[in-house]
Design an enzyme around this catalytic site. Structure first.
Site, PDB file in Angstrom:
ATOM      1  CG  HIS A 134      -1.870  -1.110   1.332  1.00  0.00           C
ATOM      2  ND1 HIS A 134      -3.230  -0.944   1.407  1.00  0.00           N
ATOM      3  CD2 HIS A 134      -1.679  -2.449   1.351  1.00  0.00           C
ATOM      4  CE1 HIS A 134      -3.832  -2.111   1.477  1.00  0.00           C
ATOM      5  NE2 HIS A 134      -2.913  -3.052   1.452  1.00  0.00           N
TER       6      HIS A 134
ATOM      7  CG  ASP B 113      -4.984   1.994   2.256  1.00  0.00           C
ATOM      8  OD1 ASP B 113      -4.041   1.773   1.493  1.00  0.00           O
ATOM      9  OD2 ASP B 113      -5.847   1.128   2.542  1.00  0.00           O
TER      10      ASP B 113
ATOM     11  CB  ALA C 172      13.262 -11.186  -4.465  1.00  0.00           C
TER      12      ALA C 172
ATOM     13  CB  SER D 149       2.499  -9.596  -6.757  1.00  0.00           C
ATOM     14  OG  SER D 149       3.331  -9.485  -5.633  1.00  0.00           O
TER      15      SER D 149
ATOM     16  CD  GLU E  41       5.709  -5.000  -8.069  1.00  0.00           C
ATOM     17  OE1 GLU E  41       5.899  -4.036  -7.333  1.00  0.00           O
ATOM     18  OE2 GLU E  41       6.106  -6.148  -7.806  1.00  0.00           O
TER      19      GLU E  41
END
Ligand SMILES: *[C@@H]1O[C@H](CO)[C@@H](O)[C@H](O)[C@H]1NC(C)=O
Ligand SMILES: *[C@@H]1O[C@H](CO)[C@@H](O)[C@H](O)[C@H]1NC(C)=O
Ligand SMILES: *[C@@H]1O[C@H](CO)[C@@H](O)[C@H](O)[C@H]1NC(C)=O
Ligand SMILES: *[C@@H]1O[C@H](CO)[C@@H](O)[C@H](O)[C@H]1NC(C)=O
Length: 487
Positions: free
Chosen positions: A28, A127, A347, A369, A372
């Protein structure tokens, strides 16, 4: 109001003052900061309100801009029984710590209220996990926008189930009512989660509108229309956040310094063929039990694929040796020393996904994710676990056709805690092969994923859909401010 009053013209040139209040979790904080930074680049005054250690993360991961400020409020780690500096959910390892950080966020309200009272902005962006901001915004009579960390597709699904509740004793599959696509859910959210999702949606519907880390082409115009038609509410797609700024090297450092050196990881990938490596990572909030990790290890080895596998580091380094024994089959690392890399900890995900050797992403479908992967044009192998991730899976696989599913059906409220089912190696292996075997289906999926990746990159360019949504939003906020000054 649309007259040529010189006073109004001057008003319109004035920069907006916008405050952002991110929820304290990696997925977030960073996307919202990226979005905030665009308002700064467009000449508006942006202040992010957060706690000291999260402010530090933002400072190092968001490119500097004179209009981009941070205001910190204290986080009572000590009173909550947390180690000093633990201020976000990405640092939590279990339900107990999670709840402490989660509950601790309520204490932000008072100092934030105090700050806002003294320095009222033109708009507050909070948020969606902070519905209490509604009261503050109302008191100050400023518009409130909600940053929702989900896809609009998932929000629409929540809305549909809210409007057409599933009978309490019914069991899946459930068709999502009246939806632009025929989508059937094979799992049901836990009651508590469903209630939380629905009540945050209700609070959201009382805001001025929602902003998303997404681009219209991924959700689809049909869902924008569905949302506006069923809720009468506004939405702005402003992402993908990960494409908004910054060089690849900067991105590598984001969140936390990655454990394995970035160079080592990249040069290993350089030695591999295009689309040959499967990247496995279940996000910053998920901790699998050893028996599940063991099944994943067996599946990956049996698939014969090359891999990068990110395993969340458990607490206490001393336990590592012992831990390794339990979750990896005997000799796994020796046998796979050329085939794969296991990364314990954080990572450089954005960089890995952008490397041409990476041909698939086995993921929990957390929205961050997912965005991305899509932005990088990488197809997905979906294994949803909690929150709204089961809806994301449907968008990825059945609706956009950019992934294959493992076929899990255990829907939890959070990423922690005992799970009832262990997903067997057979099912995982089948899904990996289906995407990575180079056959027809996998080629078609790959082409669609690459096309969607191009659209993601076009969306944030001048004239692209997200670029234009930013402009539309800024105009709307100026209009609201100027109306307010008039009355
Ligand atoms: C969470 O906070 C810790 C500091 O306690 C920091 O190291 C970590 O990078 C933070 N994560 C994010 C993404 O904010
Ligand atoms: C979330 O999003 C940000 C910004 O796009 C990214 O840098 C970060 O690595 C992402 N991943 C997680 C797990 O937070
Ligand atoms: C793969 O494509 C070929 C040629 O288009 C077709 O004949 C074949 O049936 C396809 N196989 C599958 C599994 O879809
Ligand atoms: C956002 O962009 C889409 C696609 O260009 C467009 O249809 C939509 O109207 C825009 N939204 C707003 C609120 O301007």
């Amino acid at each position: 109001m649309e007259s040529h009053s010189p006073y109004l013209d001057e008003q319109r040139q004035q920069p907006l003052r916008i405050y952002f209040i991110p929820f304290l979790a990696a997925g977030h904080i960073l996307p919202l900061s990226d979005i905030a930074r665009v308002f700064a680049a467009r000449g508006h005054h942006v202040t992010i309100i957060t706690t000291p250690s999260n402010a530090q993360i933002i400072r190092t991961s968001t490119p500097h801009h004179p209009n981009f400020l941070l205001h910190t409020v204290p986080f009572p780690s000590q009173e909550l029984g947390l180690p000093d500096g633990i201020e976000n959910l990405s640092d939590t390892f279990d339900d107990d710590t999670f709840m402490k950080v989660f509950n601790g966020m309520d204490t932000l309200r008072e100092p934030i209220e105090h700050f806002l009272g003294r320095h009222p902005p033109d708009c507050i962006v909070a948020d969606f996990m902070f519905p209490w901001v509604e009261d503050l915004a109302n008191k100050l009579r400023v518009p409130r926008l909600v940053f929702n960390g989900f896809s609009l597709f998932a929000i629409c699904a929540v809305e549909s189930f809210r409007a057409h509740p599933v009978p309490p004793d019914a069991s899946p599959p459930f068709l999502i009512h009246d939806f632009p696509h025929t989508v059937t859910m094979n799992a049901t959210p836990p009651t508590l989660l469903r209630e939380v999702l629905e009540s945050t949606l209700e609070a959201e519907l009382r805001s001025h509108g929602i902003i998303l880390n997404n681009f219209v082409e991924l959700d689809g115009e049909e869902y924008v229309q569905y949302y506006e038609r069923t809720t009468g509410h506004k939405v702005w797609h402003l992402g993908p956040a990960c494409l908004l700024h910054g060089t690849a090297e900067e991105k590598a450092e984001r969140g936390q310094k990655s454990v394995l050196s970035v160079q080592k990881c990249m040069s290993w990938l350089d030695s591999k063929n295009p689309n040959s490596v499967v990247y496995i990572c279940f996000g910053s909030l998920c901790c699998f039990p050893d028996c599940q990790l063991y099944e994943i290890a067996c599946a990956v080895e049996a698939s014969g694929c090359e891999f990068i596998w990110v395993v969340r580091e458990k607490e206490g380094k001393e336990e590592e040796e012992e831990m390794k024994e339990k979750w990896l089959p005997k000799g796994f690392e020796e046998r796979n020393s050329k085939k794969g890399i296991i990364i314990r900890g954080w990572a450089p995900q954005v960089l890995i996904l952008r490397h041409s050797a990476v041909g698939g992403f086995l993921s929990h479908c957390g929205w961050n994710s997912t965005v991305e992967a899509i932005s990088a044009g990488v197809p997905m192998i979906t294994w949803p676990m909690h929150s709204e991730q089961f809806y994301n899976e449907k968008l990825i696989t059945e609706v956009r056709g950019v992934g294959v599913e493992v076929g899990v059906d255990e829907w939890r409220s959070t990423g922690y805690g005992q799970r009832e089912k262990v997903v067997g190696r057979g099912r995982i292996e089948v899904a990996i092969r289906r995407l990575m075997d180079g056959g027809n289906e996998s080629q078609e999926i790959r082409v669609r994923a690459q096309e969607l990746g191009k659209k993601a990159r076009a969306a944030v360019q001048e004239g692209g859909s997200s670029f234009n949504n930013f402009t539309a939003l800024i105009d709307e906020l100026k209009r609201l401010r100027d109306c307010k000054h008039e009355d």
